[in-house]
Write a protein that holds these residues in place. Structure first.
Motif, PDB file in Angstrom:
ATOM      1  N   HIS A   1     -28.657  83.601  51.402  1.00  0.00           N
ATOM      2  CA  HIS A   1     -29.117  82.570  52.141  1.00  0.00           C
ATOM      3  C   HIS A   1     -28.937  82.886  53.566  1.00  0.00           C
ATOM      4  CE1 HIS A   1     -29.290  80.230  48.574  1.00  0.00           C
ATOM      5  NE2 HIS A   1     -27.633  80.132  48.312  1.00  0.00           N
ATOM      6  N   LYS A   2     -30.114  82.694  54.175  1.00  0.00           N
ATOM      7  CA  LYS A   2     -30.184  83.205  55.820  1.00  0.00           C
ATOM      8  C   LYS A   2     -29.722  82.271  56.930  1.00  0.00           C
ATOM      9  CE  LYS A   2     -34.722  83.707  55.453  1.00  0.00           C
ATOM     10  NZ  LYS A   2     -36.224  84.388  55.818  1.00  0.00           N
TER      11      LYS A   2
ATOM     12  N   GLN B   1     -22.563  84.131  50.172  1.00  0.00           N
ATOM     13  CA  GLN B   1     -23.870  83.999  49.555  1.00  0.00           C
ATOM     14  C   GLN B   1     -24.793  83.832  51.094  1.00  0.00           C
ATOM     15  OE1 GLN B   1     -24.717  81.831  46.183  1.00  0.00           O
ATOM     16  NE2 GLN B   1     -22.450  81.144  45.826  1.00  0.00           N
ATOM     17  N   PHE B   2     -24.243  84.364  52.241  1.00  0.00           N
ATOM     18  CA  PHE B   2     -25.050  84.192  53.385  1.00  0.00           C
ATOM     19  C   PHE B   2     -25.382  85.697  54.045  1.00  0.00           C
ATOM     20  CE2 PHE B   2     -23.436  79.780  52.892  1.00  0.00           C
ATOM     21  CZ  PHE B   2     -24.571  79.094  53.046  1.00  0.00           C
TER      22      PHE B   2
ATOM     23  N   PRO C   1     -34.452  73.947  57.551  1.00  0.00           N
ATOM     24  CA  PRO C   1     -33.245  74.404  57.343  1.00  0.00           C
ATOM     25  C   PRO C   1     -32.271  73.160  57.435  1.00  0.00           C
ATOM     26  CG  PRO C   1     -33.743  74.645  59.705  1.00  0.00           C
ATOM     27  CD  PRO C   1     -34.882  74.403  59.072  1.00  0.00           C
TER      28      PRO C   1
ATOM     29  N   ASP D   1     -32.462  79.384  56.179  1.00  0.00           N
ATOM     30  CA  ASP D   1     -31.870  78.312  55.343  1.00  0.00           C
ATOM     31  C   ASP D   1     -30.672  77.229  56.267  1.00  0.00           C
ATOM     32  OD1 ASP D   1     -33.164  79.310  52.813  1.00  0.00           O
ATOM     33  OD2 ASP D   1     -31.823  80.929  53.186  1.00  0.00           O
TER      34      ASP D   1
ATOM     35  N   GLN E   1     -32.847  76.001  45.153  1.00  0.00           N
ATOM     36  CA  GLN E   1     -33.478  77.567  45.138  1.00  0.00           C
ATOM     37  C   GLN E   1     -33.772  77.112  43.428  1.00  0.00           C
ATOM     38  OE1 GLN E   1     -31.396  81.302  45.147  1.00  0.00           O
ATOM     39  NE2 GLN E   1     -32.874  81.585  46.905  1.00  0.00           N
TER      40      GLN E   1
ATOM     41  N   LEU F   1     -27.861  74.729  48.440  1.00  0.00           N
ATOM     42  CA  LEU F   1     -29.099  75.740  48.550  1.00  0.00           C
ATOM     43  C   LEU F   1     -29.411  76.613  47.315  1.00  0.00           C
ATOM     44  CD1 LEU F   1     -28.267  77.376  52.079  1.00  0.00           C
ATOM     45  CD2 LEU F   1     -30.139  75.890  51.779  1.00  0.00           C
ATOM     46  N   ASN F   2     -28.413  76.660  46.520  1.00  0.00           N
ATOM     47  CA  ASN F   2     -28.667  77.222  45.074  1.00  0.00           C
ATOM     48  C   ASN F   2     -29.385  76.250  44.158  1.00  0.00           C
ATOM     49  OD1 ASN F   2     -27.378  79.774  45.802  1.00  0.00           O
ATOM     50  ND2 ASN F   2     -25.426  79.051  44.863  1.00  0.00           N
TER      51      ASN F   2
ATOM     52  N   ALA G   1     -23.835  76.498  50.440  1.00  0.00           N
ATOM     53  CA  ALA G   1     -24.460  77.519  49.608  1.00  0.00           C
ATOM     54  C   ALA G   1     -24.805  76.757  48.098  1.00  0.00           C
ATOM     55  CB  ALA G   1     -23.308  78.583  49.079  1.00  0.00           C
TER      56      ALA G   1
END
Length: 521
Positions: free
Chosen positions: A2-3, A27-28, A78, A50, A128, A124-125, A121
């Motif tokens: 993730h950004k 995870q970033f 975001p 993100d 996604q 976001l997962n 995260a």
């Protein structure tokens, strides 16, 4: 991955936050930095982060107004984390009206922000998974799932069946880091790397579990059919692989190999140990192949470089002695390798040297932005990934800074030390001290002290004491002033201390000296 976009008007706050967190393990990856809300607004549109971590108070456009405008524009949305140095309920209340993910007070606590990032995260997962398309290959989705947590048995069985891999066998997770001195993914190595690994592991026509990580890294799972015995040892096998990749990709590469596991579902543990190997990236003697089996019992060094080495470097920089500062750099980088400095400890040492050098430039009313190598060194972690690369940039910065300081001071010799001595001769009766004199002459106090001793054979304090005692002797001989008056006249704040120092130099008390002058017999 993730950004993340970091937004703060203080550059050292941004860099400190970037270096504080092990972003890939959460995870970033950092996709950009901005020093105000206006810049951030543009980067959000361009890079679609993100998550945005933003300071609440900034020039041009503050954090809350940035969030309001992003929401109002209705484009990419975001998540936001607010950073604030102000524990004011009204700020927090307004932030949560905008549905920010968290409101964190400065100074940032590593555990607090790591816990927040883990929670985000997960969010976001889930988003996604709900919006997954065919843009990402199934293999990448699978490996990214495997290396985050052990799957349930039913899921694991389905994965193994799909990929035609045994559930129980020897597997290892390896990180291949491209050290091409370019920003992350400026060149996409995914396809050539995948082809090379498939040939090396004899997997033509079969899936290779490989995915893109942050920082020009690619993670892959070594297949079960690869036998160490074919190469004599596990290290020898990785060395052959390392050589093959460097030869065909024409760039430097480092491999970080995790522990072997005996089941595919346990590959997350191998990934964790491979990530731990990254902390040893600057250790000496591993020739581009860093293996958890060899490294993880070795103690790491988490602190700054020794004060003596740091002071030596800064002194030589201020003196513009090329041989001296190169020698100090040699010693510092040798310490990095031999004492297993962590990347964070290396970064702290570099940052400390930069700040000390910049402070000298500013004292001389110079501008550090005039240095061509400043930005390159300030952002070294985005491009330079081994010690040789870092050393080259660091040395260029130091050499440029040393020459700039010499030019800014307007002298190429030690002639200024004579002005310092004249100043001391004229002001020794006052409450003067080395640090104050150094500031008066725009010099580093350590450098000034060493320069004074080099030129006059004694330390500043010794010379100052000698002047004061000589003046005290004159007053004892020529006046009838009392001891406390003489002490005050020659720069001592305390008469007892004056008497002690007088006796230390003259081997007699001030009163005995006066009596001897009156009656020399």
């Amino acid at each position: 991955m993730h950004k993340v976009l970091i937004v703060d008007d203080e550059i050292f706050v941004r860099k400190g936050l970037i270096n504080l967190i092990d972003w890939p393990s959460l995870q970033f990856e950092i996709c950009g930095e901005a020093e105000n809300g206006a810049q951030a607004l543009t980067l959000i549109q361009q890079r679609s982060p993100d998550l945005v971590i933003v300071d609440i108070r900034m020039p041009v456009l503050d954090g809350l107004e940035l969030i309001r405008q992003v929401i109002a524009q209705g484009g990419h949305q975001p998540l936001f984390i607010i950073l604030s140095g102000y524990p004011d309920f009204s700020y927090a209340q307004q932030a949560f009206r905008y549905n920010v993910s968290d409101y964190i007070l400065k100074p940032v606590n590593e555990q607090e922000i790591a816990a927040t990032l883990k929670r985000i995260a997960t969010t976001l997962n889930q988003k996604q998974l709900l919006s997954m398309t065919r843009e990402k290959p199934l293999v990448e989705i699978i490996i990214e799932s495997l290396v985050q947590a052990e799957p349930e048995e039913q899921v694991m069985t389905q994965i193994a069946h799909t990929l035609e891999l045994p559930l129980t066998s020897s597997y290892s997770y390896v990180i291949a880091e491209i050290q091409d001195k370019l920003p992350h993914r400026e060149i996409d190595y995914m396809q050539p790397l995948q082809s090379l690994l498939q040939r090396f592991f004899h997997l033509e026509g079969q899936p290779l579990l490989i995915h893109v990580r942050a920082y020009n890294q690619y993670g892959f799972i070594v297949p079960p059919l690869w036998q160490d015995e074919h190469y004599g040892s596990e290290r020898m096998g990785y060395m052959k692989l390392h050589q093959c990749l460097e030869d065909h990709l024409s760039t430097e590469i480092a491999l970080f190999a995790g522990h072997k596991v005996d089941q595919l579902k346990k590959i997350v543990h191998s990934r964790t140990s491979a990530d731990e190997c990254l902390k040893y990236r600057f250790a000496v003697g591993f020739n581009g192949v860093f293996m958890a089996a060899e490294l993880l019992d070795q103690p790491l060094y988490y602190y700054d470089v020794d004060e003596e080495l740091h002071s030596k470097l800064i002194y030589e920089v201020e003196a513009n002695h090329k041989e001296g500062y190169n020698g100090a750099i040699d010693a510092i980088f040798l310490a990095f390798k031999e004492r297993y400095f962590t990347p964070g400890a290396v970064a702290n040492t570099v940052r400390r040297s930069m700040i000390a050098t910049i402070n000298i430039i500013r004292q001389l009313e110079g501008n550090e932005e005039d240095l061509a190598w400043l930005q390159e060194l300030m952002n070294w972690q985005t491009k330079y990934r081994n010690l040789d690369q870092l050393r080259s940039v660091f040395t260029n910065f130091i050499a440029e800074a040393a020459a700039y300081i010499a030019k800014q001071r307007g002298e190429k010799s030690n002639g200024s030390i004579e002005k310092v001595k004249k100043y001391i001769d004229g002001h020794f009766r006052e409450n003067i001290y080395l640090k104050g004199i150094a500031a008066e002459f725009h010099m580093n106090p350590i450098y000034l002290g060493q320069l004074f001793r080099k030129n006059y054979g004694m330390y500043f304090n010794e010379y100052l004491l000698t002047l004061r005692i000589e003046e005290a002797k004159r007053l004892l001989r020529q006046t009838k002033k009392r001891m406390y008056e003489i002490a005050e006249l020659v720069g001592f704040q305390n008469a007892d201390y004056f008497a002690t120092q007088f006796e230390k130099l003259e081997k007699m008390k001030p009163s005995d000296y006066r009596n001897k002058m009156i009656d020399p017999s």
